[in-house]
Design a protein around this motif. Structure first.
Motif, PDB file in Angstrom:
ATOM      1  N   GLU A  94       1.159   0.439  -3.028  1.00  0.00           N
ATOM      2  CA  GLU A  94       1.180   0.052  -1.619  1.00  0.00           C
ATOM      3  C   GLU A  94       2.356   0.722  -0.926  1.00  0.00           C
ATOM      4  N   VAL A  95       2.128   1.122   0.311  1.00  0.00           N
ATOM      5  CA  VAL A  95       3.197   1.648   1.158  1.00  0.00           C
ATOM      6  C   VAL A  95       3.191   0.854   2.458  1.00  0.00           C
ATOM      7  N   GLY A  96       4.323   0.263   2.780  1.00  0.00           N
ATOM      8  CA  GLY A  96       4.398  -0.552   3.991  1.00  0.00           C
ATOM      9  C   GLY A  96       3.384  -1.687   3.994  1.00  0.00           C
ATOM     10  N   GLY A  97       3.114  -2.246   2.808  1.00  0.00           N
ATOM     11  CA  GLY A  97       2.183  -3.359   2.690  1.00  0.00           C
ATOM     12  C   GLY A  97       0.712  -2.962   2.701  1.00  0.00           C
ATOM     13  N   GLN A  98       0.433  -1.683   2.863  1.00  0.00           N
ATOM     14  CA  GLN A  98      -0.958  -1.200   2.880  1.00  0.00           C
ATOM     15  C   GLN A  98      -1.308  -0.575   1.530  1.00  0.00           C
ATOM     16  N   LEU A  99      -2.443  -0.987   0.986  1.00  0.00           N
ATOM     17  CA  LEU A  99      -2.891  -0.426  -0.291  1.00  0.00           C
ATOM     18  C   LEU A  99      -3.324   1.025  -0.100  1.00  0.00           C
ATOM     19  N   ARG A 100      -2.715   1.927  -0.846  1.00  0.00           N
ATOM     20  CA  ARG A 100      -3.090   3.345  -0.749  1.00  0.00           C
ATOM     21  C   ARG A 100      -3.788   3.855  -1.998  1.00  0.00           C
ATOM     22  N   GLN A 101      -3.356   3.369  -3.152  1.00  0.00           N
ATOM     23  CA  GLN A 101      -3.903   3.890  -4.403  1.00  0.00           C
ATOM     24  C   GLN A 101      -4.403   2.729  -5.254  1.00  0.00           C
ATOM     25  N   ASP A 102      -5.553   2.915  -5.840  1.00  0.00           N
ATOM     26  CA  ASP A 102      -6.164   1.875  -6.664  1.00  0.00           C
ATOM     27  C   ASP A 102      -6.991   2.592  -7.730  1.00  0.00           C
ATOM     28  N   GLY A 103      -6.342   2.899  -8.855  1.00  0.00           N
ATOM     29  CA  GLY A 103      -7.004   3.695  -9.882  1.00  0.00           C
ATOM     30  C   GLY A 103      -6.924   3.027 -11.240  1.00  0.00           C
TER      31      GLY A 103
ATOM     32  N   THR B 297      -1.167  11.165 -10.840  1.00  0.00           N
ATOM     33  CA  THR B 297      -1.462  10.166  -9.818  1.00  0.00           C
ATOM     34  C   THR B 297      -2.923  10.192  -9.410  1.00  0.00           C
ATOM     35  N   PRO B 298      -3.504   9.013  -9.199  1.00  0.00           N
ATOM     36  CA  PRO B 298      -4.874   8.966  -8.679  1.00  0.00           C
ATOM     37  C   PRO B 298      -4.889   9.234  -7.171  1.00  0.00           C
ATOM     38  N   ALA B 299      -6.059   9.293  -6.591  1.00  0.00           N
ATOM     39  CA  ALA B 299      -6.196   9.551  -5.151  1.00  0.00           C
ATOM     40  C   ALA B 299      -5.454   8.504  -4.333  1.00  0.00           C
ATOM     41  N   GLY B 300      -5.102   8.898  -3.121  1.00  0.00           N
ATOM     42  CA  GLY B 300      -4.471   7.963  -2.193  1.00  0.00           C
ATOM     43  C   GLY B 300      -3.037   8.293  -1.867  1.00  0.00           C
ATOM     44  N   VAL B 301      -2.587   9.499  -2.255  1.00  0.00           N
ATOM     45  CA  VAL B 301      -1.224   9.879  -1.880  1.00  0.00           C
ATOM     46  C   VAL B 301      -1.178  10.060  -0.369  1.00  0.00           C
ATOM     47  N   GLY B 302       0.019   9.864   0.194  1.00  0.00           N
ATOM     48  CA  GLY B 302       0.151  10.021   1.640  1.00  0.00           C
ATOM     49  C   GLY B 302       1.596   9.981   2.047  1.00  0.00           C
ATOM     50  N   PRO B 303       1.864  10.296   3.313  1.00  0.00           N
ATOM     51  CA  PRO B 303       3.247  10.419   3.759  1.00  0.00           C
ATOM     52  C   PRO B 303       4.003   9.098   3.758  1.00  0.00           C
ATOM     53  N   ILE B 304       5.262   9.169   3.371  1.00  0.00           N
ATOM     54  CA  ILE B 304       6.158   8.011   3.447  1.00  0.00           C
ATOM     55  C   ILE B 304       7.181   8.279   4.543  1.00  0.00           C
ATOM     56  N   ALA B 305       7.694   7.196   5.117  1.00  0.00           N
ATOM     57  CA  ALA B 305       8.567   7.341   6.286  1.00  0.00           C
ATOM     58  C   ALA B 305       9.723   6.371   6.215  1.00  0.00           C
ATOM     59  N   ASP B 306      10.739   6.661   6.993  1.00  0.00           N
ATOM     60  CA  ASP B 306      11.933   5.821   7.084  1.00  0.00           C
ATOM     61  C   ASP B 306      11.542   4.356   7.283  1.00  0.00           C
ATOM     62  N   GLY B 307      12.102   3.492   6.461  1.00  0.00           N
ATOM     63  CA  GLY B 307      11.832   2.058   6.594  1.00  0.00           C
ATOM     64  C   GLY B 307      10.689   1.541   5.745  1.00  0.00           C
ATOM     65  N   ASP B 308       9.897   2.446   5.146  1.00  0.00           N
ATOM     66  CA  ASP B 308       8.793   2.007   4.287  1.00  0.00           C
ATOM     67  C   ASP B 308       9.320   1.360   3.010  1.00  0.00           C
ATOM     68  N   ASP B 309       8.582   0.385   2.512  1.00  0.00           N
ATOM     69  CA  ASP B 309       8.715  -0.065   1.135  1.00  0.00           C
ATOM     70  C   ASP B 309       7.537   0.502   0.351  1.00  0.00           C
ATOM     71  N   ILE B 310       7.786   0.943  -0.867  1.00  0.00           N
ATOM     72  CA  ILE B 310       6.714   1.440  -1.742  1.00  0.00           C
ATOM     73  C   ILE B 310       6.688   0.560  -2.983  1.00  0.00           C
ATOM     74  N   THR B 311       5.521   0.069  -3.331  1.00  0.00           N
ATOM     75  CA  THR B 311       5.377  -0.733  -4.551  1.00  0.00           C
ATOM     76  C   THR B 311       4.260  -0.159  -5.401  1.00  0.00           C
ATOM     77  N   VAL B 312       4.595   0.189  -6.643  1.00  0.00           N
ATOM     78  CA  VAL B 312       3.560   0.574  -7.607  1.00  0.00           C
ATOM     79  C   VAL B 312       3.470  -0.535  -8.642  1.00  0.00           C
ATOM     80  N   SER B 313       2.260  -0.994  -8.896  1.00  0.00           N
ATOM     81  CA  SER B 313       2.066  -2.045  -9.894  1.00  0.00           C
ATOM     82  C   SER B 313       1.012  -1.593 -10.890  1.00  0.00           C
TER      83      SER B 313
END
Ligand code: MN
Length: 293
Positions: free
Chosen positions: A198-207, A239-255
């Protein structure tokens, strides 16, 4: 690893401090786990939690990357088909082989990824990381489990530009690792683990790791056919699909299922314009410079 480099065992939400029990220095360079592996201490045979080891709540400590300074970090480029498709790549790991990331790129859990350029896209890549237990050379895939200590969560942070991967992925803070290593014996099936990012609370990758082109054992066999793997070396599995840009202030969580959850933040406070990076002005541009996986 926690505090200045102590080695702990996580047991029911508490840290069991093994540093003194194992006779390790409290501040070993790269941390207590790396030191224990280099000393060939029989970590897998610890079995019972030592009764003489002090316990305290995990929350009372600063959790560090399990391996603070591996002798090397190997990366697996284009090792999931769906990522190959999203990057419009013609080739996979089978043609590309492995790449190296600087050991100095490791970041502790809860740390801050520092974006180098404010005008170049920088992406998150959530990945399963393999931690090597012992010196290994020419290991057959069917014997790979013998040299694997276990797994941890990782991010392979990547600038999308024209340089080699080793440059684009080796900036300081570009390899968050942790928070813990789950040993191989604790996992039901490392070949089929769910991975979400998840980046900024949005799910980006699910593999799932079952979709790896080179699975963990193949990666260990292949890597060790090229170079000697050392205790504490880290292999990022791709990495599976779903990579994308990260920006100032983002939190990134990989689980990762059965392995844990790793969160870091992102800052652009040190970012500069790509065109004023050192040396650029003295080297004529030669074209190219497209986005690469
Ligand atoms: Mn990657």
């Amino acid at each position: 690893m926690f505090d200045e480099g102590r080695l702990g065992l996580l047991d029911a939400g508490e840290v069991v401090d093994l540093t003194d029990h194992l006779g390790l220095p409290p501040d070993a360079p790269g941390g207590g786990l790396l030191e224990a592996l280099r000393r060939r201490l029989p970590l897998a045979e610890l079995g019972e939690v030592p009764a003489d080891a002090p316990r305290s709540p995990m929350a009372d400590h600063r959790v560090r990357a399990p391996i603070g300074r591996p002798s090397k970090i190997l990366g697996a480029p284009v090792n999931y088909r769906d990522h190959q498709v999203e990057m419009d790549e013609q080739v996979t790991i089978a043609e590309l082989g492995l790449f190296l990331k600087a050991p100095s790129s490791v970041l502790d859990p809860g740390g801050t990824v520092r974006l180098p350029y404010h005008d170049k896209r920088t992406d998150q890549e959530g990945e399963l990381a393999v931690v090597i237990a012992r010196t290994a050379r020419h290991v057959a895939a069917e014997d790979a489990d013998e040299v694997v200590l276990g797994f941890t969560c990782a991010l392979d942070i990547t600038v999308r530009a024209g340089e080699d991967r080793s440059t684009r992925k080796s900036f300081d803070t570009f390899t968050p690792l942790g928070p813990v290593v789950v040993t191989l014996d604790e996992l039901a099936d490392p070949d089929d683990l769910g991975l979400r990012c998840e980046v900024g609370g949005q799910l980006r990758q699910d593999g799932r790791t079952r979709d790896l082109i080179y699975d963990v054992r193949t990666l260990v066999a292949y890597a060790s056919s090229v170079m000697t793997l050392e205790p504490g070396d880290v292999i990022l599995t791709g990495t599976p699909a779903g990579v994308g840009p990260i920006a100032d202030g983002d939190d990134i969580t990989v689980s990762i299922e059965g392995v844990g959850e790793l969160t870091v933040s992102v800052s652009a406070a040190d970012a500069i314009a790509y065109d004023i990076r050192p040396s650029r002005a003295t080297v004529p541009a030669t074209g190219g410079g497209g986005v690469q996986a």
